[in-house]
Design a protein around this motif. Sequence first.
Motif, short mmCIF file in Angstrom:
data_model
loop_
_atom_site.label_atom_id
_atom_site.label_comp_id
_atom_site.label_asym_id
_atom_site.label_seq_id
_atom_site.Cartn_x
_atom_site.Cartn_y
_atom_site.Cartn_z
N PRO A 128 -27.11 -25.77 -64.91
CA PRO A 128 -27.92 -26.36 -63.78
C PRO A 128 -27.03 -26.31 -62.66
CG PRO A 128 -28.48 -27.67 -65.70
CD PRO A 128 -27.42 -26.71 -66.07
N GLU A 129 -25.87 -26.71 -62.51
CA GLU A 129 -25.03 -26.76 -61.26
C GLU A 129 -24.37 -25.30 -60.73
OE1 GLU A 129 -21.55 -29.48 -61.15
OE2 GLU A 129 -22.71 -30.72 -62.93
N TYR A 130 -24.20 -24.69 -61.72
CA TYR A 130 -23.81 -23.29 -61.16
C TYR A 130 -25.00 -22.49 -60.60
CZ TYR A 130 -19.13 -23.04 -63.26
OH TYR A 130 -17.77 -23.38 -63.49
N ALA A 131 -26.22 -22.79 -61.50
CA ALA A 131 -27.31 -22.02 -60.84
C ALA A 131 -27.73 -22.73 -59.41
CB ALA A 131 -28.59 -22.32 -61.85
N GLN A 132 -27.75 -24.06 -59.16
CA GLN A 132 -27.96 -24.63 -57.98
C GLN A 132 -26.98 -24.12 -56.83
OE1 GLN A 132 -27.60 -28.95 -58.10
NE2 GLN A 132 -28.29 -29.24 -55.87
N MET A 133 -25.85 -23.89 -57.25
CA MET A 133 -24.79 -23.33 -56.41
C MET A 133 -25.00 -21.83 -55.84
SD MET A 133 -20.71 -22.50 -56.84
CE MET A 133 -20.13 -24.57 -56.78
N LYS A 134 -25.77 -21.09 -56.78
CA LYS A 134 -26.12 -19.96 -56.41
C LYS A 134 -27.20 -19.90 -55.56
CE LYS A 134 -26.95 -15.39 -57.09
NZ LYS A 134 -26.24 -14.42 -56.48
N ARG A 135 -28.18 -20.70 -55.58
CA ARG A 135 -29.53 -20.92 -54.78
C ARG A 135 -28.77 -21.38 -53.40
NH1 ARG A 135 -31.66 -23.37 -59.49
NH2 ARG A 135 -31.30 -25.43 -58.94
N VAL A 173 -18.65 -15.21 -63.14
CA VAL A 173 -19.02 -16.21 -62.07
C VAL A 173 -19.09 -15.57 -60.79
CG1 VAL A 173 -18.24 -18.26 -60.95
CG2 VAL A 173 -18.71 -18.30 -63.30
N ALA A 174 -17.90 -14.99 -60.49
CA ALA A 174 -17.29 -14.37 -59.08
C ALA A 174 -18.50 -13.35 -58.80
CB ALA A 174 -16.11 -13.68 -59.26
N GLN A 183 -19.72 -35.77 -64.25
CA GLN A 183 -20.85 -37.16 -63.94
C GLN A 183 -21.27 -37.03 -62.74
OE1 GLN A 183 -21.73 -38.61 -66.87
NE2 GLN A 183 -20.46 -37.47 -67.84
N THR A 184 -21.07 -36.03 -61.78
CA THR A 184 -21.46 -36.49 -60.30
C THR A 184 -22.36 -35.40 -60.04
OG1 THR A 184 -19.68 -34.83 -59.51
CG2 THR A 184 -18.93 -37.03 -59.74
N GLY A 185 -22.68 -34.23 -60.85
CA GLY A 185 -23.79 -33.23 -60.25
C GLY A 185 -23.05 -32.39 -59.47
N ALA A 244 -23.38 -27.40 -73.21
CA ALA A 244 -24.58 -27.51 -74.13
C ALA A 244 -25.96 -27.24 -73.39
CB ALA A 244 -24.46 -28.96 -75.04
N ARG A 245 -25.99 -27.77 -72.41
CA ARG A 245 -27.46 -27.70 -71.56
C ARG A 245 -27.72 -25.98 -71.17
NH1 ARG A 245 -32.45 -28.39 -71.45
NH2 ARG A 245 -33.59 -28.50 -69.36
N ALA A 246 -26.19 -25.80 -70.69
CA ALA A 246 -26.46 -24.12 -70.33
C ALA A 246 -26.81 -23.31 -71.50
CB ALA A 246 -25.04 -23.79 -69.59
N TYR A 247 -26.24 -23.61 -72.63
CA TYR A 247 -26.45 -22.75 -73.84
C TYR A 247 -28.00 -22.72 -74.12
CZ TYR A 247 -21.64 -21.40 -74.73
OH TYR A 247 -20.26 -21.03 -74.71
#
Length: 342
Positions: free
Chosen positions: A131-138, A181-182, A255-257, A283-286
């Motif tokens: 979720p964090e990497y996906a949000q960063m992409k957006r 990621v890059a 723990q910060t998002g 775990a959530r990403a998988y």
Amino acid sequence: MSVLRVGIIGVGMMGADHAARVAHRSANAALVAIADPDQDRAARLAARFDGVRVISDPMELIADPQVDAVIIASPGSVHEDQVLACIVHRKYVLCEKPLTMDSASSLRLVEAEAVAGAPLLQVGFMRRFDPEYAQMKRVLDSGRLGRTLLLHNTHRNKSVPNPDFRSEMIVRDSLVHEVDVARFLFGQEITSITVLSPAPTSHALPGVADPQVSIFTMAGGGMVTSEVFCNCQVGYEVRCEAVAERGTLIAGRPQTGLYSTVAGAEHGSWGGEVHPDFTTRFARAYDLEVQSWIDASRRRQVVGPTSWDGYAATAVCTAGMQSLATGEPVTVDLADRTLVGA
């Protein structure tokens, strides 16, 4: 296709984790078969689930008409033959990284899929689903922060129990995630890579260069720094900071998002525990990755990282292993994407 019948090849730590995921945490899917050279280990895992068959030969599992799609979590040295068999049998496949051991064999899979006439392969770069990497992409794609200029990656493991672990494996098996990621966050190819080796930790095996620091140059002129430290003795830490023209973003602060320096964003501090391994950190990403693959396979589509993404990452790591030996920048040699039909 009402329920996707899934077979898993390779039931080590990653394959066993995926088996539980498919059996207990995924919708519209059923775990029906597993294959592993260690027959006793495969039998013990199969006994944990109802109706799961153990098939001794991975190729037999792939060809089985009762298996609709395949997760490959076997060693990278056998990925080429197994993925190719999935393409031949028109089976949707989720292949864990690395796609193969070198760029030439990865390119052969891109070409084979193109000849087959339909995409079938998703590569297991699960950070795209975090979720964090996906949000960063957006956020980066929105243009709100201007152009992306830099990425800074950190990738640390507590220890490596494998007595055969070598310096090159840090590039091929660990850094490959930072490579993807890059490419994902910039939306560009990597044109060159430099891998540097500082003084090794005393916890590394003799002759192993650990930690390593890599520098990527992106096609648009941006740069990426990545630290990979496989014996940090603390725990599993993975984070990424994006530096743009009008602000920064950090994914992976515990723990910060998603942390942001944009005016008005909330800030926090943390003093908890470091994740013990990748199965808890991501775990959530998988879960999201496998469910997305299941849903797409049922629609007869591929929506995650493609065969080209797997090939491009392997090409960068192939160049990275050359740079590791010399400490000098190495140009990434990529095929012409239009000519291979990717």
